[in-house]
Design a protein around this motif. Structure first.
Motif, mmCIF file in Angstrom:
data_model
loop_
_atom_site.group_PDB
_atom_site.id
_atom_site.type_symbol
_atom_site.label_atom_id
_atom_site.label_comp_id
_atom_site.label_asym_id
_atom_site.label_seq_id
_atom_site.Cartn_x
_atom_site.Cartn_y
_atom_site.Cartn_z
ATOM 1 N N UNK A 1 -2.744 -3.486 -2.261
ATOM 2 C CA UNK A 1 -3.062 -3.202 -3.666
ATOM 3 C C UNK A 1 -3.047 -4.490 -4.484
ATOM 4 N N UNK A 2 -2.055 -5.349 -4.222
ATOM 5 C CA UNK A 2 -1.987 -6.638 -4.915
ATOM 6 C C UNK A 2 -3.199 -7.500 -4.578
ATOM 7 N N UNK A 3 -3.584 -7.550 -3.311
ATOM 8 C CA UNK A 3 -4.733 -8.360 -2.904
ATOM 9 C C UNK A 3 -6.022 -7.841 -3.526
ATOM 10 N N UNK A 4 -6.127 -6.542 -3.684
ATOM 11 C CA UNK A 4 -7.312 -5.970 -4.321
ATOM 12 C C UNK A 4 -7.398 -6.408 -5.781
ATOM 13 N N UNK A 5 -6.289 -6.375 -6.474
ATOM 14 C CA UNK A 5 -6.286 -6.810 -7.874
ATOM 15 C C UNK A 5 -6.541 -8.308 -7.978
#
Length: 231
Positions: free
Chosen positions: A32-36
């Protein structure tokens, strides 16, 4: 037991802006962090190279906002969730019992990979979850679920359960949303999203419990039984 609460009290229990626990929940996992972060990088590139017609100061502000999207997005998303609960005009404090406790395996995601033979393989990610069936004497029943943890071992049918319920009707006859569930005996919270200001809810729970004890009729004292004297 269902005790109506004022809208002011409901808004004290459901925060307007994201709390620390809500922020951590929405932060999610590494993917989720990498997507953001990917979105932030793309957005900064668009601002830097595609919006040259804007003034330098405007472009700088937009670039900062876009570049920090990975940081502030969870707080905004959590606040939107809070707003969904705060929009209900009526709420109440509900106290009932645990009716049943059981464990299930839930599908939380799928991953696609390629094996040694070059074949596409879908891997299912499953998680063991605790399920609580809760209800009261009026016939109201619902189910709450949470990731299974070691401290859940002591939960048994009959344990007291408390939560905030929300409705569009002043008599609270139709419950449309519920919060996470608090188990006073174990001091545990069961649910997914931590919608409540938990310290405020526990304080409310204890005050209502003391009030109920003070209003309950006291049983008459029994005269002491005579003791048989020994010779």
């Amino acid at each position: 037991m269902l005790i109506p609460l004022t809208q002011e009290k409901v808004r004290q229990l459901v925060p307007l802006v994201a709390t620390g626990s809500q922020y951590r929940y929405v932060w999610g996992k590494l993917q989720d962090f990498l997507r953001r972060l990917t979105f932030s990088v793309v957005a900064v590139a668009i601002v830097a190279f595609g919006l040259n017609f804007l003034g330098d100061s405007t472009q700088l502000v937009l670039g900062l906002i876009a570049g920090l999207y990975w940081l502030w997005a969870p707080a905004v998303l959590a606040s939107f969730r809070n707003r969904r609960h705060r929009r209900f005009p009526y709420g109440g404090f509900w106290r009932g019992r645990v009716l049943d406790v059981y464990v299930t395996e839930e599908l939380i995601g799928k991953e696609e990979t390629v094996n040694d033979k070059g074949q596409l393989v879908i891997i299912e990610n499953r998680e063991r979850c605790l399920n609580l069936e809760i209800g009261d004497k009026t016939g109201f029943e619902t189910r709450v679920q949470a990731k299974l943890l070691r401290q859940h071992r002591g939960i048994r049918p009959g344990d007291a359960a408390e939560m905030l319920v929300l409705s569009r009707r002043p008599d609270l006859a139709e419950i449309e949303l519920i919060s996470e569930v608090f188990l006073p005996r174990h001091r545990l919270w069961i649910g997914t999203y931590p919608i409540l200001q938990r310290d405020a809810f526990i304080d409310l729970s204890e005050r209502l419990r003391r009030k109920a004890r003070s209003q309950s009729p006291k049983s008459p004292r029994r005269s002491p039984r005579p003791r048989r004297s020994s010779l």
